[in-house]
Every structure is written in structure tokens, then in C-alpha cells.
Design an enzyme around this catalytic site. Structure first.
Site, short mmCIF file in Angstrom:
data_model
loop_
_atom_site.label_atom_id
_atom_site.label_comp_id
_atom_site.label_asym_id
_atom_site.label_seq_id
_atom_site.Cartn_x
_atom_site.Cartn_y
_atom_site.Cartn_z
N ASP A 68 0.83 -1.22 0.00
CA ASP A 68 0.00 0.00 0.00
C ASP A 68 0.85 1.26 0.00
O ASP A 68 2.08 1.20 0.14
CB ASP A 68 -0.96 -0.02 1.21
CG ASP A 68 -0.27 -0.44 2.51
OD1 ASP A 68 0.98 -0.40 2.57
OD2 ASP A 68 -0.96 -0.81 3.46
N ASN A 137 -7.32 -2.76 14.26
CA ASN A 137 -8.73 -3.01 13.91
C ASN A 137 -8.89 -4.21 12.97
O ASN A 137 -9.94 -4.41 12.40
CB ASN A 137 -9.35 -1.75 13.28
CG ASN A 137 -8.69 -1.36 11.97
OD1 ASN A 137 -7.72 -1.98 11.54
ND2 ASN A 137 -9.22 -0.33 11.33
N HIS A 139 -7.18 -4.71 10.12
CA HIS A 139 -6.91 -4.49 8.69
C HIS A 139 -5.60 -5.15 8.27
O HIS A 139 -4.68 -5.30 9.06
CB HIS A 139 -6.93 -2.99 8.32
CG HIS A 139 -5.75 -2.16 8.71
ND1 HIS A 139 -5.86 -0.87 9.15
CD2 HIS A 139 -4.41 -2.41 8.70
CE1 HIS A 139 -4.67 -0.36 9.38
NE2 HIS A 139 -3.77 -1.27 9.13
N GLU A 144 -9.54 -1.72 5.28
CA GLU A 144 -10.20 -1.40 6.54
C GLU A 144 -11.46 -2.26 6.72
O GLU A 144 -11.94 -2.87 5.76
CB GLU A 144 -10.57 0.08 6.55
CG GLU A 144 -9.39 1.03 6.43
CD GLU A 144 -8.52 1.11 7.69
OE1 GLU A 144 -8.51 0.15 8.49
OE2 GLU A 144 -7.85 2.14 7.87
C1 GLP Z 1 -0.31 0.15 8.65
C2 GLP Z 1 -0.09 -0.62 7.32
C3 GLP Z 1 -0.27 -2.10 7.52
C4 GLP Z 1 0.36 -2.50 8.83
C5 GLP Z 1 -0.43 -1.91 9.97
C6 GLP Z 1 0.17 -2.15 11.34
O1 GLP Z 1 -1.21 1.18 8.60
N1 GLP Z 1 -0.89 -0.18 6.23
O2 GLP Z 1 0.31 -2.80 6.42
O3 GLP Z 1 0.35 -3.91 8.98
O4 GLP Z 1 -0.79 -0.58 9.74
O5 GLP Z 1 1.28 -1.34 11.59
P1 GLP Z 1 2.28 -1.66 12.78
O6 GLP Z 1 3.00 -2.91 12.38
O7 GLP Z 1 3.19 -0.49 12.86
O8 GLP Z 1 1.47 -1.85 14.01
#
Ligand code: GLP
Length: 263
Positions: A68, A137, A139, A144
Site C-alpha cells: 500500500d 482493527n 486491517h 479497513e
Molecule cells: C499500517 C499498514 C499495515 C500495517 C499496519 C500495522 O497502517 N498499512 O500494512 O500492517 O498498519 O502497523 P504496525 O505494524 O506499525 O502496528
């Protein structure tokens, strides 16, 4: 679904990298990686870089596709996923930058950029190993809650919870872009192998829902229950709300010799 519970985050990274290296070995140097941003896979990627440096993993002709990107922040911005992937994947693993792809969130035609991204993944024959983190959440990528379980790469609006979680990377929550491009859940499900890593109590509820809850767009990661080769590797904090902890631990402790990881 294979669930592996590790004592700490460092071990999660080692096991995830060992699992990926095991999958990559018969594929060879042209392996196609799906890579994630966020803090979760940082140790995994560092460990993969170590395996490359020691000659235990050959990524010399590997391609990589990020999940993304934010819409509207330019490539060189420190919080752009282009930049984060460069720092955590491309450089440490010594990948050819020409083979590392990130959705173009700065494109004038975002929908065309999404279609081009899907085409680029197809052109290399699809993703062999997709790494994932998970949002608090539920995702994956930026899919989302209420995302279509068969969605493809597209524009999404970030949920309030994600804006809040990601505000730590920006000066204020108002600076977090509201929109992103993300591979869809259908795109992620096309990967031949999936490795999701999660650490910390902040992820415990989402992890329990994704592994043991119903398959529901309210916890988008739960679609992985339908994936034939999904491995979820968590530390004991992220495992805290699972009900079958003893089963997962016993399964891993008693793997047949051919399935055991050399870590
Ligand atoms: C982000 C990314 C995800 C990631 C998630 C968790 O927003 N788009 O690909 O897995 O949120 O992030 P973190 O690993 O820093 O908790």
C-alpha cells in the site's frame, strides 16, 4: 492456518524469516516477495537481510511488491511507503530498486495506477511470499473493516482507528493522509504463501478475531482462514486472547522433522 507463538518480538522475526527462507529455497533467486510497512515486520526484514548477507538466502533477482501507499505524499517524504520500503527492504536486502514496486499514490490518475499495479504483479507471475502485519482493527494492507473480501488494488479511506494509530509517525493526526492505495483482499489472497506477524497486546484482540473468529469483513484479516498456506507468527502478548494457545504450542513443538524450521 498455521499459528506459531514465540516468546518475544525478536523470535517472531527469526521464525518468520526462517519460514520465508524455507519457502524461497526451491523457488530460487527470482522469488517474488510481497512486503508490508509498519513496525511489525521490521525484525523479520532485518533477519532476511542477515540471511542474504550470510549467503543463506539468494534474493539477487527477487522482485518485491508493497501492499500500500498513502495518497498525496511524494516518494521522498520520510513517511511515504516508498521511502520506508527503500529503508527496510530494498537497501538492507540488496534488492534491485527497479524490481521493487510500491503503488503510486502521487499519480494523477489513481485508478489507472491501481490497475497498473495489478498488471505488474501478474506480469511477474504473482507473489510467492506475502508478508503482512495487522492493524489493531484487523486491517491487512489498508483494507479497513467492511472491505470486500474479494477486493483488488484500489483507493481506500483510512478508518478513524488507523488515523489515530498512524498519527505517531506524523506531527499531528491532521497530517496523516486520509486516503491510500492498497492491494485488495483478493490480491493478497492470490499470493501463494502468506506470513503475518504481530506483536504486543495492542494486537491481541485483532489476532484472536482473525484466527478464531468468524470470517468477516469487520476483521478483514480473517479472510486468511480461506488461504491454503497462511502462517501467523505472534509473540505471547499478541497471542493473549487466543483460546487454543496450548494446541498451537503443542503443534509447533511436535512438528514432523521435515517441517521443522532451523532456528
Ligand atoms: C499500517 C499498514 C499495515 C500495517 C499496519 C500495522 O497502517 N498499512 O500494512 O500492517 O498498519 O502497523 P504496525 O505494524 O506499525 O502496528
Amino acid at each position: 492456518m498455521e499459528v506459531i507463538i514465540c516468546p518475544n518480538a525478536q523470535r517472531v522475526g527469526e521464525v518468520a524469516a526462517a519460514k520465508a527462507a524455507r519457502i524461497a529455497a526451491p523457488i530460487g533467486p527470482k522469488v517474488v516477495l510481497g512486503v508490508a510497512t509498519g513496525s511489525s515486520p521490521v525484525q523479520t526484514f532485518a533477519e532476511l537481510a542477515r540471511l542474504v548477507a550470510s549467503g543463506d538466502l539468494d534474493l539477487s533477482e527477487a522482485s518485491a511488491f508493497a501492499l500500500d501507499e498513502y495518497v498525496g505524499i511524494p516518494e521522498g517524504h520520510p513517511e511515504s511507503y516508498h521511502e520506508i520500503i527503500r529503508q527496510t527492504v530494498t537497501e538492507p536486502m540488496g534488492l534491485d530498486p527497479a524490481r521493487v514496486h510500491v503503488p503510486d499514490g502521487f499519480a494523477t490518475d489513481l485508478q489507472a495506477a491501481c490497475r497498473a499495479y495489478e498488471d505488474a504483479i501478474k506480469a511477474v507471475g504473482g507473489v510467492d511470499i506475502q508478508f503482512l502485519g495487522i492493524g489493531s482493527n484487523g486491517h491487512i494492507g489498508f483494507n479497513e473493516p467492511t472491505s470486500s473480501l474479494s477486493s483488488r488494488t484500489r483507493i481506500k479511506t483510512l478508518a478513524a482507528k488507523t488515523l489515530e494509530d498512524n498519527a505517531r509517525f506524523f506531527d499531528s493526526i491532521d497530517d496523516v493522509p486520509r486516503h491510500c492505495l492498497t492491494q485488495g483482499l483478493g490480491t493478497i489472497m492470490d499470493a501463494r504463501n502468506v506470513i503475518l506477524v504481530a506483536t504486543g497486546t495492542n494486537k491481541a484482540h485483532a489476532i484472536a478475531q482473525v484466527i478464531e473468529g468468524p470470517i468477516t469483513a469487520m476483521y478483514p484479516g480473517s479472510v486468511l482462514q480461506l488461504h491454503p498456506h497462511a502462517t501467523i507468527i505472534v509473540d505471547s502478548d499478541a497471542a493473549a486472547e487466543l483460546t487454543l494457545i496450548d494446541y498451537y504450542k503443542a503443534t509447533y513443538a511436535n512438528l514432523p522433522a521435515w517441517q521443522r524450521l532451523d532456528v
